[in-house]
Scaffold this motif. Structure first.
Motif, PDB file in Angstrom:
ATOM      1  N   UNK A   1      15.063  45.640 127.776  1.00 25.36           N
ATOM      2  CA  UNK A   1      16.458  46.023 128.007  1.00 25.36           C
ATOM      3  C   UNK A   1      17.454  44.956 127.573  1.00 25.36           C
ATOM      4  N   UNK A   2      17.007  43.775 127.155  1.00 24.81           N
ATOM      5  CA  UNK A   2      17.950  42.728 126.766  1.00 24.81           C
ATOM      6  C   UNK A   2      18.358  42.817 125.294  1.00 24.81           C
ATOM      7  N   UNK A   3      17.499  43.386 124.450  1.00 27.28           N
ATOM      8  CA  UNK A   3      17.796  43.560 123.014  1.00 27.28           C
ATOM      9  C   UNK A   3      18.085  42.219 122.328  1.00 27.28           C
ATOM     10  N   UNK A   4      17.388  41.167 122.779  1.00 37.68           N
ATOM     11  CA  UNK A   4      17.603  39.844 122.189  1.00 37.68           C
ATOM     12  C   UNK A   4      16.442  39.466 121.277  1.00 37.68           C
ATOM     13  N   UNK A   5      15.208  39.758 121.713  1.00 35.13           N
ATOM     14  CA  UNK A   5      14.037  39.383 120.934  1.00 35.13           C
ATOM     15  C   UNK A   5      13.901  40.213 119.666  1.00 35.13           C
ATOM     16  N   UNK A   6      12.754  40.088 119.034  1.00 33.92           N
ATOM     17  CA  UNK A   6      12.506  40.817 117.802  1.00 33.92           C
ATOM     18  C   UNK A   6      12.000  42.220 118.059  1.00 33.92           C
ATOM     19  N   UNK A   7      10.919  42.577 117.362  1.00 37.67           N
ATOM     20  CA  UNK A   7      10.344  43.901 117.520  1.00 37.67           C
ATOM     21  C   UNK A   7       9.606  44.041 118.840  1.00 37.67           C
ATOM     22  N   UNK A   8       9.042  45.220 119.022  1.00 38.69           N
ATOM     23  CA  UNK A   8       8.349  45.503 120.280  1.00 38.69           C
ATOM     24  C   UNK A   8       7.108  44.638 120.435  1.00 38.69           C
ATOM     25  N   UNK A   9       6.356  44.437 119.361  1.00 39.58           N
ATOM     26  CA  UNK A   9       5.167  43.608 119.445  1.00 39.58           C
ATOM     27  C   UNK A   9       5.524  42.154 119.750  1.00 39.58           C
ATOM     28  N   UNK A  10       6.602  41.658 119.151  1.00 49.62           N
ATOM     29  CA  UNK A  10       7.036  40.284 119.432  1.00 49.62           C
ATOM     30  C   UNK A  10       7.467  40.128 120.888  1.00 49.62           C
ATOM     31  N   UNK A  11       8.197  41.106 121.396  1.00 54.66           N
ATOM     32  CA  UNK A  11       8.604  41.054 122.799  1.00 54.66           C
ATOM     33  C   UNK A  11       7.409  41.092 123.737  1.00 54.66           C
TER      34      UNK A  11
END
Length: 253
Positions: free
Chosen positions: A107-117
């Motif tokens: 929910x923060x939309x700061x990191x990269x893709x889903x796998x990276x998160x």
């Protein structure tokens, strides 16, 4: 939606746990010993001896407190130094883990893709777990020394018998909350990183049934259907039982 709620809940629970652990460093009464004031005792006044990680104090019935701060680092008892170090290491790892959790949440939309998160969440959960274990080892070490003093006090009545204070209970509760929070975070990340795949036994079915592919698979996987059908036909040819048909004078095998 449930994944976001689980991540937020895990973060809040972990932060609450680390807050409890951090507050114990500044709290008094890690161990407490009471003198006098007991029923049937000839001593009317009461006194309390208590200690924390930074000082030893004496408090009488008039609430006058006299404290002696611990001296230089190398003059402090070894187990107190170990407890300090373990708690500091746990808090440092918890701080890094909290930052990684904040960047890896969906929910923060700061990191990269889903796998990276998901990788960031798993790393943060590992840091929380190691920090939690470090804190629990520190608390258990202090409790062990207090329990040893209680046993020695029974053998020698002239020694003070200290009891476990409130900060130790709060620290253990905070460690449990940290463990619960990192478990929630790791569960949400591992469920997406390693989803439960449904396995279909295509070769055991009719070869004319289309191959069922998982969602997101490439079109190249359709070749598996051809391989499966060929293996099905090859196995059928090997296991084929010959039948003889006679048409007139000709025998067809």
């Amino acid at each position: 939606m449930w994944r976001r709620l689980a991540q937020i809940l895990g973060l809040l629970v972990s932060i609450l746990g680390w807050g409890l652990v951090a507050s114990t460093l500044a709290m008094d009464h890690w161990r407490v010993a009471q003198l006098g004031g007991e029923g049937g005792s000839s001593v009317v006044t009461a006194a309390w001896y208590w200690s924390n990680l930074w000082k030893d104090c004496y408090e009488d019935s008039t609430t006058v407190v006299n404290c002696v701060d611990f001296g230089v680092l190398w003059a402090v008892k070894s187990y107190i130094q170990a407890v300090r170090g373990l708690l500091m290491i746990g808090l440092g790892l918890g701080l890094v883990g909290t930052v990684l959790t904040f960047f890896g949440m969906e929910c923060t939309y700061i990191g990269g893709g889903q796998r990276t998160n998901d990788k960031m969440l798993i790393t943060a959960s590992a840091l929380h777990l190691v920090g939690c274990v470090s804190d629990m080892v520190g608390y258990c070490l202090y409790i062990n020394r207090v329990a040893a003093a209680i046993l020695h006090g029974k053998a020698d009545p002239s020694k003070l018998r200290y009891d476990i204070g409130t900060p130790l209970y709060l620290g253990l509760v905070g460690s449990f909350l940290i463990l619960l929070g990192c478990t929630l975070q790791c569960a949400t990340a591992c469920r997406v990183t390693h989803p439960k795949r449904r396995e279909y036994s295509t070769c055991s079915r009719n070869p004319m049934v289309p191959f069922i592919r998982d969602k997101g698979a490439s079109r190249g996987n359709n070749s598996l259907y051809g391989q499966c059908s060929q293996s099905k036909r090859a196995n059928g040819a090997n296991n084929f039982s010959p039948y003889k048909m006679a048409i007139g004078n000709t025998v067809i095998v």
